[in-house]
Motif scaffolding. Structure first.
Motif, PDB file in Angstrom:
ATOM      1  N   SER A   1     -12.938  14.231  -1.233  1.00 32.84           N
ATOM      2  CA  SER A   1     -12.395  15.345  -2.059  1.00 32.84           C
ATOM      3  C   SER A   1     -11.698  16.686  -1.045  1.00 32.84           C
ATOM      4  O   SER A   1     -10.976  17.211  -1.801  1.00 32.84           O
ATOM      5  CB  SER A   1     -13.746  15.881  -2.389  1.00 32.84           C
ATOM      6  N   SER A   2     -12.193  16.713   0.177  1.00 36.13           N
ATOM      7  CA  SER A   2     -11.707  17.865   0.645  1.00 36.13           C
ATOM      8  C   SER A   2     -10.147  17.497   0.939  1.00 36.13           C
ATOM      9  O   SER A   2      -9.277  18.484   1.301  1.00 36.13           O
ATOM     10  CB  SER A   2     -12.239  17.936   2.257  1.00 36.13           C
ATOM     11  N   LEU A   3      -9.579  16.260   0.756  1.00 33.43           N
ATOM     12  CA  LEU A   3      -8.175  15.918   0.948  1.00 33.43           C
ATOM     13  C   LEU A   3      -7.334  16.246  -0.043  1.00 33.43           C
ATOM     14  O   LEU A   3      -6.289  16.141  -0.200  1.00 33.43           O
ATOM     15  CB  LEU A   3      -7.907  14.810   1.737  1.00 33.43           C
ATOM     16  N   GLN A   4      -8.144  16.349  -1.439  1.00 32.24           N
ATOM     17  CA  GLN A   4      -7.377  16.464  -2.484  1.00 32.24           C
ATOM     18  C   GLN A   4      -6.839  17.940  -2.702  1.00 32.24           C
ATOM     19  O   GLN A   4      -7.101  18.820  -2.146  1.00 32.24           O
ATOM     20  CB  GLN A   4      -8.279  16.238  -3.562  1.00 32.24           C
TER      21      GLN A   4
ATOM     22  N   LEU B   1       0.892  -1.171  -0.037  1.00 33.67           N
ATOM     23  CA  LEU B   1      -0.073  -0.047   0.021  1.00 33.67           C
ATOM     24  C   LEU B   1       0.869   1.348  -0.250  1.00 33.67           C
ATOM     25  O   LEU B   1       1.777   1.259   0.963  1.00 33.67           O
ATOM     26  CB  LEU B   1      -0.903   0.017   1.292  1.00 33.67           C
ATOM     27  N   ILE B   2       0.736   2.058  -1.079  1.00 28.55           N
ATOM     28  CA  ILE B   2       1.620   3.089  -1.170  1.00 28.55           C
ATOM     29  C   ILE B   2       1.040   4.671  -1.485  1.00 28.55           C
ATOM     30  O   ILE B   2      -0.046   4.220  -2.425  1.00 28.55           O
ATOM     31  CB  ILE B   2       2.675   2.701  -2.295  1.00 28.55           C
ATOM     32  N   THR B   3       1.210   5.416  -0.920  1.00 30.63           N
ATOM     33  CA  THR B   3       0.719   6.886  -1.047  1.00 30.63           C
ATOM     34  C   THR B   3       1.590   7.546  -2.327  1.00 30.63           C
ATOM     35  O   THR B   3       2.793   7.373  -2.193  1.00 30.63           O
ATOM     36  CB  THR B   3       0.667   7.628   0.095  1.00 30.63           C
ATOM     37  N   SER B   4       0.903   8.419  -2.706  1.00 29.78           N
ATOM     38  CA  SER B   4       1.659   9.458  -3.688  1.00 29.78           C
ATOM     39  C   SER B   4       0.945  10.756  -3.149  1.00 29.78           C
ATOM     40  O   SER B   4      -0.256  10.973  -2.999  1.00 29.78           O
ATOM     41  CB  SER B   4       1.176   9.168  -4.911  1.00 29.78           C
ATOM     42  N   GLU B   5       1.810  11.554  -3.176  1.00 31.10           N
ATOM     43  CA  GLU B   5       1.478  12.990  -2.502  1.00 31.10           C
ATOM     44  C   GLU B   5       0.880  13.981  -3.412  1.00 31.10           C
ATOM     45  O   GLU B   5       0.351  14.790  -3.097  1.00 31.10           O
ATOM     46  CB  GLU B   5       2.732  13.752  -1.850  1.00 31.10           C
ATOM     47  N   THR B   6       0.936  13.466  -4.640  1.00 32.31           N
ATOM     48  CA  THR B   6       0.575  14.489  -5.568  1.00 32.31           C
ATOM     49  C   THR B   6      -1.104  14.703  -5.973  1.00 32.31           C
ATOM     50  O   THR B   6      -1.266  15.967  -5.701  1.00 32.31           O
ATOM     51  CB  THR B   6       0.985  13.883  -7.329  1.00 32.31           C
ATOM     52  N   GLU B   7      -1.815  13.726  -5.746  1.00 29.80           N
ATOM     53  CA  GLU B   7      -3.183  14.090  -5.889  1.00 29.80           C
ATOM     54  C   GLU B   7      -3.869  14.312  -4.460  1.00 29.80           C
ATOM     55  O   GLU B   7      -4.795  15.224  -4.676  1.00 29.80           O
ATOM     56  CB  GLU B   7      -3.974  12.874  -6.441  1.00 29.80           C
TER      57      GLU B   7
ATOM     58  N   VAL C   1      -9.128  21.170  -6.862  1.00 29.55           N
ATOM     59  CA  VAL C   1     -10.214  19.986  -6.587  1.00 29.55           C
ATOM     60  C   VAL C   1     -10.651  20.043  -4.973  1.00 29.55           C
ATOM     61  O   VAL C   1     -11.779  19.789  -4.813  1.00 29.55           O
ATOM     62  CB  VAL C   1      -9.623  18.552  -7.058  1.00 29.55           C
ATOM     63  N   GLY C   2      -9.620  20.031  -4.163  1.00 32.92           N
ATOM     64  CA  GLY C   2      -9.968  19.989  -2.762  1.00 32.92           C
ATOM     65  C   GLY C   2      -9.349  21.056  -2.074  1.00 32.92           C
ATOM     66  O   GLY C   2      -9.029  22.204  -2.546  1.00 32.92           O
ATOM     67  N   ARG C   3      -9.002  20.851  -0.763  1.00 29.80           N
ATOM     68  CA  ARG C   3      -8.319  22.122  -0.005  1.00 29.80           C
ATOM     69  C   ARG C   3      -7.023  21.940   0.551  1.00 29.80           C
ATOM     70  O   ARG C   3      -6.433  22.517   1.504  1.00 29.80           O
ATOM     71  CB  ARG C   3      -9.472  22.241   1.400  1.00 29.80           C
ATOM     72  N   ALA C   4      -6.212  20.576   0.105  1.00 32.25           N
ATOM     73  CA  ALA C   4      -5.018  20.376   0.491  1.00 32.25           C
ATOM     74  C   ALA C   4      -3.973  21.349  -0.126  1.00 32.25           C
ATOM     75  O   ALA C   4      -4.159  21.611  -1.429  1.00 32.25           O
ATOM     76  CB  ALA C   4      -4.654  19.163   0.122  1.00 32.25           C
ATOM     77  N   VAL C   5      -2.914  21.516   0.430  1.00 32.60           N
ATOM     78  CA  VAL C   5      -1.763  22.295  -0.146  1.00 32.60           C
ATOM     79  C   VAL C   5      -0.982  21.518  -0.895  1.00 32.60           C
ATOM     80  O   VAL C   5      -0.675  20.200  -0.676  1.00 32.60           O
ATOM     81  CB  VAL C   5      -1.059  23.235   0.640  1.00 32.60           C
TER      82      VAL C   5
END
Length: 338
Positions: free
Chosen positions: A144-147, A118-124, A151-155
């Motif tokens: 959606s808020s974490l994108q 299980l691997i995260t990518s920080e891009t999306e 699209v969302g509210r993440a930096v």
């Protein structure tokens, strides 16, 4: 679903990891103490600025212990290394990519009980399941808020950095590095997923407050349901700040339905206790290529619990050198009493 304490035995991976010990025994005495709770056995720069099979060895953002006891080291340049647990020598490297063949900004890593990654990518941001050979098996849903905006509210460059599986293997947890736009500075969200058969569905979300100016590059679950949390920051001309906390999410509020977090809205944040500031550790003869509060310090980003011994938890940290001449790929062998 509220996080619960899971009284579980140590997982098979953690049991296999007991072979991941420092080459030399932990030294007794104050000279190796970072704090009453943490001591450092040694460090290793053996992999700094090396290559393996044509791939640069470094840019490490996460660590995990595989089922055979070997050490997995994730590069944020879209590669997953298998390392010898004692010498750190690379044994293999697997390239990673998204569904379109594009490289990932890979940051978080969990090796699941069936061997999938299980691997995260920080891009999306994103969380994907990969086979040991690097084939995409699944992609988990992300609120959606974490994108990343718009699209969302993440930096940008501030999303899923840490990833861990809670005891029992049913709940996956990812930590945002920085606060969402609209949330108070320093309050980061931790998102969970619940396992249903072979898939993961969105679960509860929690809030954690970092120290001023710091973000969360990594988290690791402990057998009792608490978390080890790394907090990290960098000041030009001064160097890195890296602190290790023990955090308890078991009474925290589920914030998945809370639009904005102010810190004064009745939300129960995850409680945390400082275990050590890495700057307080002995230097052990380490040198730094740029100004640091302690020459032992660098851009520490990865963490894994490698075993449980009489001296407490065996915890391995690694720094991300960003393939930069003034930074170092360094492994840190800690003993942590919680």
């Amino acid at each position: 679903m509220r996080l619960r304490t899971v009284l579980a035995t140590t997982t098979a991976a953690l049991a296999a990891a007991t072979c991941l010990t420092a080459a030399s025994p932990a030294a007794a005495g104050e000279s190796h103490a970072c704090s009453p709770s943490v001591s450092i056995d040694r460090f290793s720069d053996a992999l700094d600025k090396t290559t393996y099979d044509g791939t640069f060895v470094g840019n490490f953002s996460a660590l995990a212990v595989d089922r055979d006891g070997s050490l997995a080291a994730l590069s944020d340049r879209s590669a997953l290394f298998a390392l010898n647990p004692r010498t750190l020598a690379p044994k293999s490297v697997v390239p990673l990519a998204d569904e379109n063949g594009t490289a990932l900004d890979s940051e978080g890593l969990v090796i699941d009980r069936d061997g999938t990654r299980l691997i995260t990518s920080e891009t999306e941001p994103s969380v994907r399941r990969y086979s040991p050979q690097g084939e995409i098996l699944d992609r988990l849903p992300v609120p959606s808020s974490l994108q990343v905006a718009p699209v969302g509210r993440a930096v940008s460059n501030g999303t899923f950095e840490g990833l861990t599986m809670l005891p029992g293997g049913r709940t996956l947890l990812a930590s945002m590095e920085y606060a969402l736009s609209g949330d108070s500075a320093g309050i980061v969200r931790l998102q969970t997923w619940e396992r249903h058969g072979t898939t993961f569905e969105l679960g509860a979300q929690y809030a954690y407050r970092t120290d001023t100016g710091l973000g969360v590059p990594e988290i690791q679950a402990l057998p009792d349901g608490r978390l080890l949390v790394l907090e990290r920051g960098f000041t030009s001309g001064v160097g890195n700040t890296v602190r290790l906390y023990l955090a308890d999410p078991r009474r925290a509020t589920d914030t998945s339905g809370v639009d904005t977090l102010t810190g004064q809205d009745g939300v129960r944040l995850i409680k945390k206790t400082l275990l050590t500031d890495i700057a307080a550790c002995p230097t052990l003869g380490a040198t730094a290529k740029q100004p640091q509060p302690n020459p032992l310090l660098d851009n520490i980003e990865g963490m894994v619990v490698t075993g449980i011994g009489k001296g407490g938890l065996k915890v391995l940290l690694v720094s991300d050198d960003n393939q930069n001449a003034v930074q170092t790929t360094r492994f840190y062998y800690l003993r942590v009493r919680v």
